[in-house]
Scaffold this motif. Structure first.
Motif, PDB file in Angstrom:
ATOM      1  N   GLU A  91       0.837  -1.204   0.000  1.00 22.76           N
ATOM      2  CA  GLU A  91       0.000   0.000   0.000  1.00 22.76           C
ATOM      3  C   GLU A  91       0.872   1.254   0.000  1.00 22.76           C
ATOM      4  N   TRP A  92       1.944   1.231   0.800  1.00 25.83           N
ATOM      5  CA  TRP A  92       2.863   2.369   0.852  1.00 25.83           C
ATOM      6  C   TRP A  92       3.581   2.541  -0.485  1.00 25.83           C
ATOM      7  N   LEU A  93       3.930   1.440  -1.125  1.00 21.34           N
ATOM      8  CA  LEU A  93       4.580   1.496  -2.438  1.00 21.34           C
ATOM      9  C   LEU A  93       3.637   2.094  -3.479  1.00 21.34           C
ATOM     10  N   ASP A  94       2.374   1.725  -3.422  1.00 14.98           N
ATOM     11  CA  ASP A  94       1.382   2.284  -4.352  1.00 14.98           C
ATOM     12  C   ASP A  94       1.259   3.797  -4.178  1.00 14.98           C
ATOM     13  N   ILE A  95       1.287   4.238  -2.928  1.00 11.66           N
ATOM     14  CA  ILE A  95       1.206   5.679  -2.657  1.00 11.66           C
ATOM     15  C   ILE A  95       2.425   6.392  -3.234  1.00 11.66           C
ATOM     16  N   GLN A  96       3.597   5.793  -3.044  1.00 14.51           N
ATOM     17  CA  GLN A  96       4.819   6.384  -3.603  1.00 14.51           C
ATOM     18  C   GLN A  96       4.725   6.509  -5.120  1.00 14.51           C
ATOM     19  N   PHE A  97       4.207   5.460  -5.751  1.00 18.04           N
ATOM     20  CA  PHE A  97       4.118   5.478  -7.214  1.00 18.04           C
ATOM     21  C   PHE A  97       3.153   6.571  -7.677  1.00 18.04           C
ATOM     22  N   GLU A  98       2.028   6.690  -7.013  1.00 13.68           N
ATOM     23  CA  GLU A  98       1.060   7.731  -7.371  1.00 13.68           C
ATOM     24  C   GLU A  98       1.674   9.123  -7.219  1.00 13.68           C
TER      25      GLU A  98
END
Length: 223
Positions: free
Chosen positions: A130-137
């Motif tokens: 979830e944290w990785l997805d936020i970083q990508f966004e």
């Protein structure tokens, strides 16, 4: 006749007179042994606690807000050193590859181990993804924002007639296409036990990249 030494009964033959100094010495030795045993247990417990603490520190994950952008920057640096420069297509591929590599690191971490947040609470694979997805966004939003600001500057200077709005939207879509493509590649390579490396994928049309690459000096902005 029976006497007691430190609460332990001792049976003596009738007529035998115990040496009080000897009994006193034996009693002291028994107390020393008790203290030594107690201290040994405390040291053993402290050592065990230290091992538990060190293991927890080893398995503590500090969630960085820059891990994806740092990896992307490293990939682009390698491209620039190899080719002399890079364009938006390289940026898109680098972001997709960075996401897939970080995702693979997360999966490998949780194969047989438990990890923790800085506050000591358990950290799950789902938390990290979830944290990785936020970083990508956030990375995609930043890249799009930088491109828009550069384009506005070019419009003001009269170098281009208008803001390339359609190309901006297509650029955003390209980042997510790259993410999906590299995740697919990661899963295929994992089954085949092949390393995950940069590809020359083309997401979107070439005209979009031509327009965006003419906006300004990408090398100074991205890394």
């Amino acid at each position: 006749m029976s006497i007691s030494i430190s609460n332990y009964p001792v049976h003596l033959q009738d007529g035998f007179k115990p040496n009080r100094e000897c009994l006193k010495s034996q009693g002291s030795q028994s107390e020393y042994q008790k203290v030594f045993h107690r201290d040994s247990l405390e040291v053993s417990q402290l050592s065990k606690n230290r091992e538990i603490l060190m293991d927890k520190i080893k398995h503590t994950v500090v969630q960085s807000a820059a891990s994806l952008s740092d990896m992307r920057a490293g990939i682009l640096k390698e491209i620039r050193e190899e080719k002399g420069q890079y364009g938006y297509s390289d940026v898109v591929n680098a972001c997709g590859l960075s996401y897939a590599r970080l995702y693979s690191e997360i999966e490998q971490r949780y194969e047989n181990e438990q990890y923790y947040k800085v506050d000591g609470t358990p950290l799950t694979k789902e938390d990290e993804i979830e944290w990785l997805d936020i970083q990508f966004e956030q990375e995609v939003a930043w890249q799009k924002s930088c491109a828009r600001i550069t384009a506005q500057g070019q419009v003001i200077q009269g170098n281009i007639p208008e803001m390339p709005t359609e190309e901006m939207e297509e650029l955003e879509d390209s980042f997510y296409q790259a993410k999906d493509a590299y995740m697919k590649l990661y899963r295929e390579n994992r089954r085949a036990e092949r390393p995950l490396v940069l590809q020359s994928y083309m997401f979107g049309n070439s005209q979009m990249y031509q327009i965006l690459n003419r906006l300004g000096n990408l090398q100074e902005r991205v890394v």
